[in-house]
Structures are given as C-alpha cells and as structure tokens.
Design an enzyme around this catalytic site. Structure first.
Site, PDB file in Angstrom:
ATOM      1  CD  GLU A  76      -3.179   0.733   0.394  1.00  0.00           C
ATOM      2  OE1 GLU A  76      -3.206  -0.358  -0.210  1.00  0.00           O
ATOM      3  OE2 GLU A  76      -4.062   1.595   0.305  1.00  0.00           O
ATOM      4  CG  ASP A  77       1.799   2.850   3.317  1.00  0.00           C
ATOM      5  OD1 ASP A  77       0.750   3.191   2.731  1.00  0.00           O
ATOM      6  OD2 ASP A  77       1.877   2.690   4.540  1.00  0.00           O
TER       7      ASP A  77
END
Ligand code: MN
Length: 735
Positions: A76-77
């Site tokens: 996600e990051d």
C-alpha cells in the site's frame, strides 16, 4: 529501533528452527522499501512494522506471520508489489500480505453503524487465513499505543473503530490481554475524564491494599500445597475499561464494586483443578451463583477453566480462575496458542508443504470465530458459509458495498444508487476498464462510468443477480416503453382530431376522461398507443355528436378497445388489457399481488363473459382461464392447489370481444355457407376463422371461431343459426 539480530533472537527463543535468512531478508526488504518515510511521531516508518512483528513474537507465531508483519504496509505504501513479494518470499507470505492490504482499505471506510456488521464480516471473509487477523490486530495495537502522535481529529474515529471492531474480534479469538489493552487504549481516548477518575481511584485503593495481592497469592499457594497440590497463583487488578463496563452494567458506583482483583491458579492436571476448587470452597465462603465449569463445557473459542468467587482474606471478594497449563496457554494467547501448539507438535519445526493439511486448523478456528453464540461474542448466529456467498467491494470513495457472490458491476451500480445504475455505460475494476458483466471479487474497487442515458438496456435484466437491480431495470424499461406508447397515442389522437376537423385540445380530453375510464391524459394516450382504446372512441367521448365510422355487423373492428378484468373472489382485482388480434395467443400481462402473472384464455373455445370461469395456475407460466364446463378441466381435478377462484369484472360501458367456438352442421346446398356467415354478421359477431371438420354427401360439419361480447350474445347467435333452414345443428364447442 530493534535490530535485525534482536528480532531473530526473539523468534529463536521459542522457535529454534526459524529460518533466519528469511527473517533477515524481510527485515532488509521492508526497511529499504519504506526508506525515508516517517510516522506521525517522527520515527522512521519502518519502526512500525518492526514493532508489529515484535508483538507477534510475544504470541510466538510462525515465521510466515512475522515476515508478513514486517511487510504488511509495503504494497500500500511503497513501490513493492505482490508479484515481487511472491517471487522473493513465496506465495504463502504474498497471500498474507495481500490480505492485509485489502483489510487496510477498511480504515478508509466511514464508520457508520450500518456498516459495522459488514465490516466484521468482511474481516472474516478476507482473512481466510487467521494469521492475517493476528497481524492486523498487532498492527492495530501498535497504532493504538502510538495514537497520541496522530492528529487530534483522527484519534476518536480510530478509537471508536477499535472498540467496535478490533477489540471484540480479539476477544472472540480468545486473546484477552490483547482485547483488554485495545479497550483501555480506546477508552482513554474516548472518555478521558472517566478513564482518569477510575485510574486515580484504582491507584488510591492500590496504596491502601498494598501487599494484599501478594498476601492472597501466598495464602492460596500454601493452602493448596498443604493438600498436596502444586499451584502457581498470580493475582491481578481489573482494567479500567472492564471496571467501567461493570459500573454501567450494574448501575453501581465505584465503591460498590467488590471484585477488583482476579487470581489465576494454574495446576498440573484436570483432576487437580476440581480438587483445588473443593479446597478453596472449604477454606473460604464462596459467593453463590458464581461457580462456572468451563472445563466440562468449554466456551466456543476453546476457553476452558473453572471460575468461582470467594470472600477471601481481609473480607475481599476474590475472583478465581483455576486451570491447567494447557488451558492457561489457550486462555492467554487464544488462537495464537493453537498456532504455537500445532507448530511444535507436528514437525519439530520442520516446514510443512503448503498443500498439506497443516493449515486445516486455521480453517477450523475461523469457523469457530464465526459460530460464536454468546451475546457478548462476535458474529453470533452466523456461519462462515454466509460470507462465502457474499463479495465486498468498494466505491472509489471507500464506501463498502456488500453484494451476493457472482454480482456484476451493474448490481454494484444499482446498489450505490438507482440513478447510477440507470446511467451506467461502463466501469473500471481496480483502475482497469472492465466489462459491465464481469464477476466482482471481494476487495475490488469499482468505479462506474456514467453516460447521458436514463434507460438501461432491457437485456440487463437477465444479467444482474440482485433483486434491487432487477426491479430498477424493469421499472426503468417499463416507464420507457410507456413513454413510447404515450407518444404514439398522442400522435394518433391528434391525427384523428385533424381528420375529423375538430380542434385538438387537452382541456376537452381532460373533461372526457371519466367517460373513457382513465385518470390522466397520459393514461389515455398510453392506452391509445397500446390499441386498448381507438382514437375514434376518444373523439366520441369528447364530442358525443360526432358520427364517425359506425360499428356494424361483420365490419366491426377487431379491437373494440376498453378493458375487462377478472376478480378473484378474495377481492384481488386483475385488470387485463385486451390484445390485438395478432397477439391473441400471447400471454396477457396483468398486475396481481404477487407481481406480474401472465393471464391467457384456454385455447379452443375460451370463456366469454357470463360463463362461470376458473383460473388454472401453471407455475412459471401464469394463469389460464377456462369456462367451468370445459372438459379440459378434468385434467386438473386432482390438483386443487392450482385452481383459482376468479370471476368477471366487466365494465358495461366499454364492451369487449372474446373468442368463442361454434360448431355448425349445414346442408350441402348452394349458398349455405354464405347464409351462416350472414346470420353471424347481422347479429354483431366477428368471424375469425372457419374450419371444415367433416363432410358427408348431404351435410358439412364446420367449427367457426367467432368473437362475441358475452354469453348472451353467443347464445343469441346460436339461436339465430338454428332458426335457419340450411342449418341442421348448431352448438357451442369447448375444447
Ligand atoms: Mn500498519
């Protein structure tokens, strides 16, 4: 920040066979991936996944779970992808990390009560590996521990979510320490004043009772030892949140709470458990109604223990939990204890192939999670299979939409809003343009592309699987069709007025509506468009003086217009629009109580008004109307459930024609056929068809399909036929 070797050490302490190289490379990979990112606290971001991994080492979890914890925020990051993680760490770990990535989208969802139930289901649906939930809980615990660094306005939302979803989940998984810590951290955020007041009273009592816990521990231990039972006794103080809940539940003040202390007594065997409780009950008075035997009847989450409350030394009420080492491990770690137990039990640390049954226990624990039955527990009365019938998708704003399995983006669009469904022309699934007929998967983010159209293609009706979508599509198509008929009807009426040199005016139509049995001019135009009312009838209703084409004899137009209806005796009223001749054999749509049921007349000699009639229900087909004397009804004698009690509900003002059959035997003389046709025509019947059914040298037998208004009309025609010299016999035929 914890070093690489420290993490490996923590794991090796409980799992000597740990794959150090794997842990090392995950540590390095995650650290590099997060690079210079920082947390709200200013710490390097990597400190977070590292702390999450550390929490999980306390639960003594397997390498895959620890690695998944290190990697849990990378997809996600950071630039990391599932494919890359799969290549580097294997499919098992990649699947865990992906599960965590999907669950993270939940944090975007606005917290509304209506969504809470769905969110819980979603958690379980996504996490078909319980290790995903374990990492998620550890992740949440670390975030809650560092909540004070987060922006003030975000804190309460996170705390509420923790209290509503994650703390109960931890409890349901038997992880009581985790649950209590999550609850206390949320409580401190949400009700800081209450929290502080309970905390300060606890500490003043703690001072007053200094040494009390130690004293009770020692007294219990020695009392049991005297009877030959080796026991480890640990005392602890209740947590602020559970004290607060108890105060709320019992509506009492802090002073009235007696059992602020709990003690765990861990003994060697089940027999010792029962022996110990006997000794305790002999030594101290016990509080009636507080003894519970969760050993013979374990809780859903596998929790086993004996519970009792006694009035102990110093007249303190003391809660006791008595259990074995094994039971204690389950009580402390919950599901995580099973992980540890199975790991050490099965293989001495040997790694099991993924396609083996090594993870069957995971499925069992998930099922157990879903089958909870006590009210305080999670997801009561729900089985996991339920979630397998559902998919959970997101709008681009993060709104969660729950749909049945096999649902399409069209279903999704209608679930969002009817207007979105009606104007949908395409979609993107997870950012990729996809067909509207795709099958949605849990976790999909769906963006609906909308056009100017307001009417969905009627064919969607067969594609969608949700009732909401289907109903909306039918409604939209029906109103579109109606609009077409209305437009057509209006043009026909306008043209009729022009032809008759009458000025067209809506006011005049308005005034004539009652005569035409219509409520609005819309209704009227629509009826004309559907050929239920002739334009000439409209002219006559507007101007009674107007003389158009007169209706006479055999020239009578086939569709006389108007309505007839059937009424069930039980006041269910059907209104059946007449069909044009070509459509005679097609089903007649009606609107009944149970939606749309096609109604048709029995072929070969149907019913005419005046006949007593019955309806025969054919599931999946509709209702067929028979005259009560029809021989065809014999077939249904033994199926009374298919018989419907119906009767005519004619409106005299608007006559309507019905098909009937007349059998006629005529002498073979010149002109006999013409005479028959003339008799029928003169008496207002329409001949639809004539079939010769038999011939002898002297007589011809024929069956005539004739349209009549009602039974009286039909009988009048038959009487007139019999009166003719050329006719030797005439009678009604019913097939
Ligand atoms: Mn995280």
């Amino acid at each position: 920040m914890m070093r690489q070797y420290e993490l490996v050490d923590r794991v090796r302490r409980y799992n000597p066979a740990t794959d150090e190289a794997l842990l090392d490379s995950a540590y390095v990979y995650a650290m590099k991936a997060h690079g210079s990112q920082t947390r709200a606290s200013g710490d390097p971001y990597f400190s977070h996944p590292l702390e999450v991994a550390a929490i999980l080492t306390d639960l003594k979890l397997d390498d895959a779970t620890i690695v998944a914890a290190l990697l849990h925020d990378t997809i996600e990051d950071t630039k990391a992808t599932r494919a890359e993680i799969g290549k580097k760490f294997g499919k098992d770990i990649a699947t865990l990390v992906e599960g965590l990535t999907k669950i993270r989208k939940l944090d975007l969802v606005s917290k509304r009560a209506a969504q809470a139930e769905n969110l819980r289901k979603l958690l379980l649906a996504i996490a078909d590996d319980v290790r995903v939930l374990l990492v998620k809980l550890a992740d949440r615990l670390h975030n809650m521990r560092t909540l004070h660094f987060v922006l003030e306005e975000k804190r309460s939302r996170i705390a509420e979510e923790t209290l509503d979803i994650y703390a109960p989940l931890a409890g349901r998984m038997g992880m009581h320490d985790m649950r209590e810590e999550l609850e206390d951290l949320s409580f401190r955020q949400l009700q800081p004043d209450v929290y502080r007041s309970i905390e300060s009273r606890l500490s003043s009592i703690r001072e007053k009772n200094a040494g009390l816990i130690k004293g009770i521990e020692q007294e219990l231990t020695s009392e049991l030892a005297r009877e030959g039972i080796k026991a480890k006794v640990r005392g602890r103080e209740k947590r602020p949140y559970s004290i607060w809940k108890k105060m709320e539940r019992k509506a009492v003040g802090f002073e009235q709470l007696s059992d602020l202390y709990g003690f765990r007594v861990v003994v060697g065997s089940i027999a010792d458990c029962y022996a110990a409780v006997g000794i305790v009950h002999t030594k101290w008075p016990f509080v009636p109604g507080r003894f519970k035997d969760y050993i013979s009847t374990p809780k859903q989450n596998d929790y086993r223990s004996l519970h009792t409350t006694v009035v102990g030394p110093g007249r303190q009420r003391v809660e006791l939990q008595i259990r074995t080492q094994d039971m204690d491990r389950v009580a402390e770690y919950g599901i995580a204890a099973h992980a540890l137990y199975k790991d050490s039990d099965k293989s001495n640390g040997e790694i099991l192939p993924h396609d083996s049954n090594a993870y069957a226990w995971l499925r069992r624990t998930i099922e157990m999670l879903a089958e909870g039955s006590s009210p305080e527990e999670f997801l009561e009365h729900t089985k996991l299979e339920l979630f397998h019938d559902q998919v959970f998708c997101f709008t681009p704003n993060g709104r969660l939409i729950a749909l049945p399995r096999k649902a399409t983006p069209i279903d999704f669009a209608y679930a969002v809003h009817t207007d979105v469904g009606n104007s949908a022309i395409g979609c993107k699934i997870n950012g990729q343009v996809a067909p509207l007929v795709s099958e949605l998967q849990t976790g999909d983010e769906v963006e609906i592309i909308r056009g100017d159209a307001k009417t969905p293609p009627a064919a969607w009706d067969a594609i969608v699987i949700t009732g909401k979508a289907r109903a909306a599509i039918r409604r939209a198509t029906r109103s579109a069709v109606r609009a077409q008929y209305t437009g057509l009807g209006r043009r026909m009426v306008e043209r009729a007025f022009a032809k008759a040199s009458l000025p067209f005016s809506e006011e005049k139509l308005q005034a004539a509506l009652p005569r035409l049995a219509r409520h609005t001019t819309e209704d009227l135009f629509s009826s004309v468009g559907r050929a239920e009312i002739k334009p000439d009838d409209v002219l006559r209703a507007v101007d009674p003086e107007w003389r158009g084409e007169r209706v006479t004899g055999a020239k009578t137009p086939k569709s006389e217009g108007g309505w007839f209806g059937l009424r069930r005796a039980s006041s269910l009223k059907f209104r059946i629009p007449e069909k044009s001749k070509e459509e005679k054999t097609a089903a007649i749509p009606i609107r009944g109580i149970n939606g749309e049921l096609p109604v048709r007349f029995a072929p070969n000699g149907g019913a005419v008004p005046g006949d007593r009639i019955v309806g025969i229900l054919t599931p999946g087909e509709g209702i067929t109307i028979y005259p009560i004397h029809s021989p065809a009804l014999k077939e249904y004698d033994d199926q009374p459930e298919r018989w419907l009690d119906v009767r005519w509900d004619m409106e005299e003002a608007v006559p309507q024609r019905f098909p009937a059959q007349v059998g006629v035997t005529v002498k073979n003389v010149p002109g006999s056929l013409a005479q028959v046709a003339t008799v029928i025509g003169e008496h207002g019947g329409n001949i639809d068809n004539i079939r010769m059914s038999g011939k002898s040298p002297d007589f011809t037998r024929m069956v005539i399909d004739v349209e009549v208004f009602d039974l009286k009309h039909l009988n009048a025609i038959i009487t007139q036929l019999r009166a003719k010299k050329v006719v030797s016999a005439a009678e009604r035929v019913n097939g």
